[in-house]
Scaffold this motif. Sequence first.
Motif, PDB file in Angstrom:
ATOM      1  N   UNK A 136      28.244  12.935  -2.721  1.00 56.45           N
ATOM      2  CA  UNK A 136      29.013  12.059  -3.610  1.00 56.45           C
ATOM      3  C   UNK A 136      30.432  12.612  -3.731  1.00 56.45           C
ATOM      4  N   UNK A 137      31.406  11.791  -3.368  1.00 48.71           N
ATOM      5  CA  UNK A 137      32.822  12.156  -3.425  1.00 48.71           C
ATOM      6  C   UNK A 137      33.481  11.322  -4.507  1.00 48.71           C
ATOM      7  N   UNK A 138      34.201  11.968  -5.409  1.00 48.86           N
ATOM      8  CA  UNK A 138      34.864  11.271  -6.501  1.00 48.86           C
ATOM      9  C   UNK A 138      36.376  11.385  -6.365  1.00 48.86           C
ATOM     10  N   UNK A 139      37.053  10.248  -6.497  1.00 52.79           N
ATOM     11  CA  UNK A 139      38.503  10.247  -6.462  1.00 52.79           C
ATOM     12  C   UNK A 139      39.076  10.420  -7.848  1.00 52.79           C
ATOM     13  N   UNK A 167      22.549   7.693   1.095  1.00 51.95           N
ATOM     14  CA  UNK A 167      23.890   7.269   1.513  1.00 51.95           C
ATOM     15  C   UNK A 167      24.968   8.221   1.007  1.00 51.95           C
ATOM     16  N   UNK A 168      26.132   8.133   1.622  1.00 59.73           N
ATOM     17  CA  UNK A 168      27.317   8.881   1.186  1.00 59.73           C
ATOM     18  C   UNK A 168      28.124   7.956   0.276  1.00 59.73           C
ATOM     19  N   UNK A 169      28.476   8.448  -0.897  1.00 57.82           N
ATOM     20  CA  UNK A 169      29.086   7.594  -1.922  1.00 57.82           C
ATOM     21  C   UNK A 169      30.482   8.105  -2.268  1.00 57.82           C
ATOM     22  N   UNK A 170      31.469   7.194  -2.198  1.00 52.51           N
ATOM     23  CA  UNK A 170      32.817   7.434  -2.700  1.00 52.51           C
ATOM     24  C   UNK A 170      32.981   6.612  -3.975  1.00 52.51           C
ATOM     25  N   UNK A 171      33.355   7.251  -5.072  1.00 51.27           N
ATOM     26  CA  UNK A 171      33.490   6.542  -6.329  1.00 51.27           C
ATOM     27  C   UNK A 171      34.577   7.195  -7.174  1.00 51.27           C
ATOM     28  N   UNK A 172      34.735   6.714  -8.395  1.00 50.93           N
ATOM     29  CA  UNK A 172      35.780   7.223  -9.282  1.00 50.93           C
ATOM     30  C   UNK A 172      35.297   8.457 -10.034  1.00 50.93           C
TER      31      UNK A 172
END
Length: 435
Positions: A136-139, A167-172
């Motif tokens: 999980x990647x957070x911006x 899954x690989x997740x990009x979120x805030x």
Amino acid sequence: MKTIKNLFFLLTFSLIAFNCSSDDDNGGGSDDGVTPTASFSDDADAWSSAVAQGAQTTGADLNVFGWTYTASQMAAAIDGLSYDNPTWTVDSPQADETHSGFITADETWTNDRFHILDGKVYVQEGVTLTIEPGTIIKGAESTGSNASALIVAQGGMINANGTASAPIIFTAASDNIALGTNAGTNLSIDDRALWGGVLVLGKAQGSFSGDAVSIQIEGLPATEPGSYGGTNDADNSGVLNYISIRHGGAVIGSDNEINGLTLGGVGSGTTISNIEVVANLDDGIEWFAGAVNVSNPIVWGCADDLLDIDEAFSGTISNALTISTNVTDHAMEIDGPAGSFQAGFTIDGLTMIGDTSATIDGVSGNREYSDLRDGALATINNVYAYGFRAGSDVELDDATSATNYAADNISFSNWQVVYPSGDDNSVMWNDTTVE
């Protein structure tokens, strides 16, 4: 003799009159003998037919989208969509890891911690970023030149090979999602522009103004690295598979936001499949030039266009699902080449779900099917569409696009549509160049 001459005159006049009458019966005609062709909407009878909702035999296979956040929220409302609720085990969770600036050596982002994008993070040429399934990647939440984003530069590689179960997740950064889970509880489809997005820049050919070989990508300031385009259609930028991108689209300037997933000049050597974009302020996925093939994309609730194609993108998009909300502009926006190089793309298998909800706080998108403009070139096959507002259309929006359609450089086949009450092909298929 006079009687014979009169008979001859009457016979000749009758033949001329019959010939003129026959011309009139065939729709007229000009002095040069050219008969006008049928209209865009009349032609559509050959490829677009009415169908009852749920009785379609074309469109996307929705079974492949069970892993998505969209399915977690919309499965009850969409026929054929079910939620698989993926979860995965994270052993020994670690402290958050923050990333910023340029990645100059190969590295791996693991799924045992949150990875924070603090501003723009660039995967430089010659460097490979590997992201484990379930990461999980957070911006970080920011705007302008400080907007957070992951950028794979020309010559850089990304190996982000998620799975349906992880899954690989990009979120805030504000998302309260937990490690090992697919969704948080505090953000919704209405939470947009909380961070930037993901950009992949390659060396495949495009059609640019002035016939430039490469140009600066939309969504990045001109003062930052962001070149894309080239001459290698087989260029390889790596793998994106089972990727979810949520709540992005940070504003970096007037009328300039970051797309959920930007693909600039990405080559066919790149593998892109099972991509979800949700709640982006700008477009969901935008292809600028390039030749990459993309399978199983799903885009929901973005505030501009859901799928956007530009600059002679020449790949194939297969088995796609778009879901509009009240802020969506078009399910598809299709622009043509900007230079002399001409190439078109293919869509094979698409389900488009519209929106008929009431305007919220005075905000409403056009919520149309598609806009083809600026000399668009496209082949769009096997489409199912339903749930759109009355009067929604597929537009040929300029003279060059209309010319391309007449020359069979824009084509359609096997569309099935649940028409809004009172609509039919005469409403849906709209050549705006014809008064």
